[in-house]
Design a protein around this motif. Sequence first.
Motif, PDB file in Angstrom:
ATOM      1  N   ASP A   1     -10.605  -0.039  -1.282  1.00 34.55           N
ATOM      2  CA  ASP A   1     -11.808  -0.627  -0.690  1.00 34.55           C
ATOM      3  C   ASP A   1     -11.891  -2.121  -0.968  1.00 34.55           C
ATOM      4  O   ASP A   1     -12.506  -2.863  -0.203  1.00 34.55           O
ATOM      5  CB  ASP A   1     -13.061   0.062  -1.250  1.00 34.55           C
TER       6      ASP A   1
ATOM      7  N   ILE B   1      -3.280   7.914  -1.155  1.00 35.27           N
ATOM      8  CA  ILE B   1      -4.636   8.343  -0.797  1.00 35.27           C
ATOM      9  C   ILE B   1      -5.216   9.227  -1.896  1.00 35.27           C
ATOM     10  O   ILE B   1      -6.411   9.121  -2.240  1.00 35.27           O
ATOM     11  CB  ILE B   1      -4.646   9.065   0.566  1.00 35.27           C
ATOM     12  N   ASP B   2      -4.416  10.094  -2.480  1.00 37.06           N
ATOM     13  CA  ASP B   2      -4.899  10.906  -3.608  1.00 37.06           C
ATOM     14  C   ASP B   2      -5.344  10.018  -4.766  1.00 37.06           C
ATOM     15  O   ASP B   2      -6.393  10.250  -5.377  1.00 37.06           O
ATOM     16  CB  ASP B   2      -3.804  11.874  -4.080  1.00 37.06           C
TER      17      ASP B   2
ATOM     18  N   ALA C   1      -8.051   3.569   4.326  1.00 37.42           N
ATOM     19  CA  ALA C   1      -6.808   4.325   4.532  1.00 37.42           C
ATOM     20  C   ALA C   1      -5.888   3.628   5.511  1.00 37.42           C
ATOM     21  O   ALA C   1      -4.667   3.563   5.309  1.00 37.42           O
ATOM     22  CB  ALA C   1      -7.132   5.740   5.017  1.00 37.42           C
TER      23      ALA C   1
ATOM     24  N   ALA D   1     -10.891  10.402   2.757  1.00 34.23           N
ATOM     25  CA  ALA D   1     -10.683   8.962   2.585  1.00 34.23           C
ATOM     26  C   ALA D   1     -11.423   8.169   3.655  1.00 34.23           C
ATOM     27  O   ALA D   1     -11.549   8.605   4.805  1.00 34.23           O
ATOM     28  CB  ALA D   1      -9.193   8.643   2.639  1.00 34.23           C
ATOM     29  N   SER D   2     -11.878   6.989   3.285  1.00 35.46           N
ATOM     30  CA  SER D   2     -12.498   6.078   4.239  1.00 35.46           C
ATOM     31  C   SER D   2     -11.448   5.601   5.237  1.00 35.46           C
ATOM     32  O   SER D   2     -10.395   5.092   4.834  1.00 35.46           O
ATOM     33  CB  SER D   2     -13.077   4.876   3.493  1.00 35.46           C
TER      34      SER D   2
ATOM     35  N   TYR E   1      -6.364   6.959  -4.539  1.00 38.42           N
ATOM     36  CA  TYR E   1      -7.588   6.300  -4.069  1.00 38.42           C
ATOM     37  C   TYR E   1      -8.797   7.209  -4.273  1.00 38.42           C
ATOM     38  O   TYR E   1      -9.838   6.777  -4.800  1.00 38.42           O
ATOM     39  CB  TYR E   1      -7.413   5.926  -2.600  1.00 38.42           C
ATOM     40  N   LEU E   2      -8.676   8.460  -3.895  1.00 33.26           N
ATOM     41  CA  LEU E   2      -9.797   9.399  -4.025  1.00 33.26           C
ATOM     42  C   LEU E   2     -10.111   9.727  -5.483  1.00 33.26           C
ATOM     43  O   LEU E   2     -11.239  10.102  -5.808  1.00 33.26           O
ATOM     44  CB  LEU E   2      -9.509  10.678  -3.233  1.00 33.26           C
TER      45      LEU E   2
END
Length: 361
Positions: A330, A319-320, A157, A152-153, A322-323
Motif C-alpha cells: 500500500d 500477496i500472502d 496487487a 488483496a487490494s 502483503y495480507l
Amino acid sequence: MPHHVRGVIARAKGEPVAVETIVVPDPGPGEAVVKVQACGVCHTDLHYRDGGINDDFPFLLGHEAAGVVEEVGPGVTDVEPGDFVILNWRAVCGRCRACRRGRPQYCFDTHNAAQKMTLLDGTELSPALGIGAFAEKTLVAAGQCTKVDPAASPAAAGLLGCGVMAGIGAAINTGNVGRGDTVAVIGCGGVGDAAILGSHLAGAAKVIAVDIDDRKLATAKSLGATHTVNSKETDPVEAIRELTGGFGADTVIEAVGRPETYRQAFYARDLAGTVVLVGVPTPEMTLELPLLDVFGCGGALKSSWYGDCLPSRDFPMLIDLYLQGRLDLDAFVTETIALDEVEKAFERMHDGDVLRSVVML
C-alpha cells in the motif's frame, strides 16, 4: 459478442493520450477477457507514448493491473470466470530451451493474446507489454493471468505486475540478497524503493539508499533503508564504502539505468560482490569500464529482467506476505485516479512527487 469499452490510447509519438472506445473481442483458444479493477501508471507507459519502445502506434497503454476474469476461451484450465488475477507480461511457453531446463523464469518465448483489440474503425491496437490495461476490459493470453487471494487490494496487487515485482525480484531473485548482507540501492523511484523493501524482507543487515532527492530518501527510509546518501552532496561510492567498513556493499542494485550510476554501482561493491542492473537504459547509452577492474573485482554483473520472476510462484507468495502485514504494498500507492487522468499522472512523474498513481476502474 465483442465488448465496447473505454481505454487510454496513445495515437502518435509524444502526443497527449486520450480515452477512446475500443473493441475487445471474445476470447479465442488460450485467451481470457479480464475486467480491470486497477492499473498503475508506470514509466514504461510513458516510454510507449513517447516512442521509446517502438513505433507500433496506436498503443493501448497500461500493464500494472489486477482484475477479475470475465470470460475464457477454449482450452483454458488454469483460470476461470470470477478469479481475481494479477496480469503479467511473462506468460511462459513451457517449450523453449529455458523452460525445458527447469528455468521458466527465463522463458525465451513468452506469449500474448493472438487476437487484436481495435478502435471502432477497425484499427488494430498494440497493447503495452502485451496487456493494455488502461481499459475497462482487456484481452490477454490466459497465461498472463496469475490467480491470487481476492482479499488483496486491487490497487496494491496490480503493482506486482511490473515495477514493484521488478524491484523486489532484483533483490531477492537476481541479487540473491540474504540474511546479514549489506545492500546499496542507487535510485529511489518505485523500482528502487521496491528493491529496498525486498532487501529488508530478505534480512539484509544494512540497506543504503542513494538518490539526489531528500524526499525520495525519506520514503526509502520508511520502506526499510537503514542509511541514506544524497549523491548530489556526497560521493556515493565513498559514502557506501564508509558505511560498510571500507569494503563496499555485498550487492549494489542500480535502479536508474544510466552509465554514470552504473559505474558508481560497480565501484561501490565489495570484492566478489554483485551488481544488479534493473534500471532501464536508452538505446544510445554505452558503458566503458577498465577490463582489469572487471577482472580484479570478481563477483557478478547481472541484469534483472522483470526481477527474474516467475509470476505463478512469486505473485501468490508476495500477496500472502502483503495480507500478513509483512509486505507494505500500500505504501507504493501515492494516489488513485480516474481513467481520464493518465496524462496528468505522466506530468506528475516528472516532479518526483509520486511512487505510483493508480487508475481505479
